[in-house]
Scaffold this active site. Structure first.
Site, PDB file in Angstrom:
ATOM      1  N   ASP A  60      -1.206  34.956  48.881  1.00  0.00           N
ATOM      2  CA  ASP A  60      -0.263  34.166  49.684  1.00  0.00           C
ATOM      3  C   ASP A  60      -0.981  33.601  50.904  1.00  0.00           C
ATOM      4  OD1 ASP A  60       1.954  32.857  50.643  1.00  0.00           O
ATOM      5  OD2 ASP A  60       3.073  34.663  51.177  1.00  0.00           O
TER       6      ASP A  60
ATOM      7  N   HIS B  14      -2.110  28.339  59.047  1.00  0.00           N
ATOM      8  CA  HIS B  14      -1.323  27.703  60.108  1.00  0.00           C
ATOM      9  C   HIS B  14      -2.253  27.424  61.278  1.00  0.00           C
ATOM     10  CE1 HIS B  14       2.659  27.939  58.414  1.00  0.00           C
ATOM     11  NE2 HIS B  14       2.461  29.202  58.080  1.00  0.00           N
TER      12      HIS B  14
END
Lengths: 314, 453
Positions: free
Chosen positions: B333, B337
């Site tokens: 996953d 960011h």
């Protein structure tokens, strides 16, 4: 002497010695508030930023007055008038203000952990004036001060917090501080407004107010917010008052010489009747006055200033 | 390239040990998940495919002699495994190329030992049509890692109407998902499961009921109670999973539960598997390495992830699920960011952490060193098992398969330092962690795609 930390982020983990030191120091400041000239030069030259990202009346005024009475220079920042709306990040905002040479920051913010975040961005001393539903340490301290004022000590007292514990930063600071100073703490509220695994706070947990009030010395009534009803946490204000409102009949279960507290603002007739809020046992206004003294003490102790706070400015 | 020369060489290879190879990896302990560990084995590669895994000393000597030295990798003291496969990666392209691109994500993957990654469709625009699939695939040409695209279940991932799944499959997607969001409407999910069966692809589900999640930003537990932070309860994941189990049972469709994080989810999947439901599941390194009480230490926004890191009991259950097979595979996953977006108040930060470059070290340190999984078990969950879920001929050392390999120094100690990451983003909560087990080389289609030296 001096506190273990140069910030006041919360009461969880603060030692009994440090709590006692703050409360003892508050006594001198409480006396100053009774003088005709309520101002001392203690923090002359110290600049304090009041950084309020959330609406607040009494906490903000209380801090501001505390700063002025210590002769500090205060500046106020509120989210509505700031560059926040222009999309500046919190880090940039506070670092820009600190570049104008400030020494301490009093912060209120809707996000838990923001005071800690500021300690990572700034060199100033950080004082938490409420972060989300996390902590509101000066409220906890002023509640403790008020209880000590009346009973001398918190040791062995049974204190009950009633209401929306789940969303209450006051409740958390109360629980940690009260327990550290030896009080016996219980909480009571609708099951939907109790925190997950509430027993793990080391408190007795009740959903029946009548049972909870049995043998209690101090009741701290928390404000119930109307939004909670709208978000389905309880069916109606009417039912809330019926189950969790403090009324005169219920007071009979308390110990003699009981005390009623409320951090404000009060929803009269909802969580507490006006009769009780204005009764002799209610220390609601005394709490507000004591808040001044406690905040002066916190500002003074964290500033690291030496010397006595006694001298009134001539 | 036409097929015939490949065939001819295969025949030649089978007949003529002693002829030269394009690449030989020799001397390592080879893990073939079908068999186990083969000590001191040699892998012979030609035309980007496996020709043989050889342990016969004479044959190996002959092959080595006939092959140019520059094409021989000495893997003595190392582990050699089929190239690792990650079913769950966010490449952020198109839309957030400042955070990651297909190429930088593939570079991070190769550095983490992965030779195949599946990218999620929650990009801007969402990967919900052929054009966007083709765009991502075209961006991956020449990347140091194979990129498979996972398409959206619904148009614009909005959860309202089915995407053109047939078209997506035609363009090359290996699965579909609305990852980031749960397909909340049970009737829509039912149709998606029915429809996807025509193409024999799984639906990868981000199982968190959005009503129970509300605006929660961390696990609901005593840790969230203390912090007064709004919780995302485990029951949101469990109910979502249980619903999909029933729908999979009813439709016969294939559901893959992404990032399993709660004990109740592991139990539900274990029971469903015992009943024969077509369900598979993945777990992420952060869900077996971190607990929610970490958050109060520093309010590190890199710990904010959906589903959230949970309690020790959940960590233990996820590990137990990996051990007994309730959970089929380990996926990262990987969710890049920007630093700016993470450098904010805890509940204002976007969810997700990068994971490609720390996964193997965490697996070694947290699962293998602690005795939960053997190397072979762990590698199975990173190779054949994920390959089977997306129905690709990858993940083992079968002759003729793409020669994808990962060479690992199993005992190398290292410290996580995000400044060394190939990923464009640095949002990891593992900074400073001391890990064991490091990728030395990654080989894709018979060519070195990454080398730590």
């Amino acid at each position: 002497m001096g506190l273990a930390s140069r910030h006041l982020l919360g009461l969880e983990g603060v030692s009994a010695e440090d709590l006692t030191q703050i409360l003892d120091t508050s006594i001198s400041f409480r006396e100053i508030l009774e003088r005709p000239i309520k101002k001392v030069p203690t923090l002359r030259g110290v600049t304090v930023l009041n950084l309020f990202y959330e609406a607040s009346t009494r906490t903000r005024i209380s801090f501001e007055l505390a700063e002025k009475r210590l002769s500090a220079d205060s500046i106020n920042f509120s989210a509505s008038t700031s560059s926040v709306k222009k999309g500046e990040s919190l880090r940039d905002t506070v670092q820009n203000i600190e570049a104008m040479k400030i020494d301490m920051v009093v912060v209120r913010h809707k996000s838990a952990g923001t005071p800690y975040f500021l300690t990572q961005c700034l060199n100033s001393n950080i004082i938490n004036a409420g972060d989300g539903a996390h902590e509101h340490p000066t409220q906890g301290l002023l509640d403790m001060f008020t209880i000590r004022q009346k009973y001398g000590s918190l040791k062995g007292l049974r204190v009950l917090l009633v209401g929306d514990i789940k969303h209450s930063r006051v409740a958390r600071s109360n629980i940690w501080g009260f327990k550290t100073l030896g009080a016996n703490v219980a909480i009571c509220g609708p099951s939907t407004l109790l925190p997950y695994e509430a027993e793990r706070f080391g408190v007795d947990v009740y959903t029946n107010l009548d049972e909870a009030l049995e043998g209690v010395d101090v009741v701290n009534i928390l404000r119930i917010q109307l939004e909670r009803q709208q978000s389905g946490m309880f069916p109606s204000q009417r039912e809330y008052t019926h189950l969790f409102g403090l009324s005169s009949e219920r007071l009979k279960r308390l110990n003699k010489n009981y005390t009623i507290m409320h951090p404000g603002p009060i929803n009269r007739g909802v969580e507490i009747t006006s009769e009780i809020a204005d009764s002799e046992s209610s220390v609601v206004l005394e709490q507000v006055t004591n808040g001044q003294a406690v905040r002066m003490a916190v500002l003074y102790l964290l500033s690291g200033k030496k010397g006595e706070p006694e001298e009134t400015e001539s | 390239m036409s097929k015939s020369p490949v065939k001819k060489q295969e025949t030649k290879a089978a007949a003529g040990i002693g002829s030269n190879y394009d690449l030989i990896v020799t001397g390592g302990d080879v893990i073939d998940p079908r068999i186990g560990v083969l000590n001191d084995a040699t892998i012979l590669i030609r035309d980007g495919e496996f020709v043989a895994v050889e342990t016969d000393k004479k044959k190996v000597a002959a092959a080595l002699k006939a092959t140019d030295k520059s094409n021989i990798i000495d893997a003595t003291g190392k582990l050699v495994t089929p190239g690792l496969i990650d079913l769950h990666v966010h490449l952020r392209e198109p839309g957030r190329e400042d955070e990651e691109t297909v190429i930088t994500g593939a570079q991070a993957a190769a550095a983490g030992g992965f030779t195949t990654i599946c990218c999620m469709p929650n990009t801007t625009p969402a990967i919900d049509d052929q054009e966007t699939v083709r765009f991502v695939l075209s961006e991956s040409v020449g990347a140091p890692c194979r990129v498979f695209v996972v398409g959206a279940v619904t148009k614009n991932r909005a959860g309202k109407e089915l995407a053109e799944i047939g078209d997506l499959v035609k363009a090359g997607v290996v699965a579909i998902t609305d990852d980031g969001d749960f397909v909340q409407d049970p009737d829509l999910m039912r149709r998606a499961l029915e429809y996807a069966q025509m193409f024999d692809i799984p639906i990868m589900q981000h199982a968190e009921d959005k009503y129970l999640v509300g605006d929660g930003v961390m696990n609901e537990s005593f840790a969230s109670a203390k912090l007064g932070i709004r919780g995302r309860p485990a029951v949101a994941e469990e109910i979502a999973t249980l619903r999909d189990i029933q729908l999979a049972k009813f439709t016969g469709g294939r559901v893959h539960i992404q990032h399993v994080s709660s004990a109740g989810t592991v139990d539900a999947i274990r029971r469903a598997k015992a009943e024969g439901v077509k369900i598979t599941a993945e777990a992420c390194p952060h869900h077996f390495s971190l607990t929610d009480d970490e958050i109060e230490k520093k309010f590190d926004t890199n710990l904010r992830v959906n589903p959230p890191i949970r309690t020790q009991a959940d960590v233990d259950a996820v590990i137990a699920g990996l051990v007994d097979g309730a959970i089929d595979c380990i996926a990262t996953d990987h969710a890049p960011h920007s630093a700016e977006e993470k450098d904010v108040e805890f509940d204002q930060a976007p969810a997700g952490m990068v994971g490609l470059e720390t996964a193997l070290g965490l697996i070694k340190t947290r699962l293998i060193d602690k005795g939960y999984l053997s190397w072979t078990d762990a590698i199975r969950k990173l190779t054949v098992n994920p390959a089977r879920i997306i129905n690709q001929p990858l993940g083992d050392l079968s002759v003729g398969n793409s020669a994808d390999l990962t060479i690992i120094d199993p005992e190398a100690q290292w410290t996580v330092d995000p400044s060394t990451f190939k990923s464009k983003s640095r949002n990891t909560p593992f900074t400073g962690w001391e890990l064991s087990g490091k990728v030395v080389k990654t080989i894709l289609r018979g060519k070195v795609a990454y080398s730590s030296e």
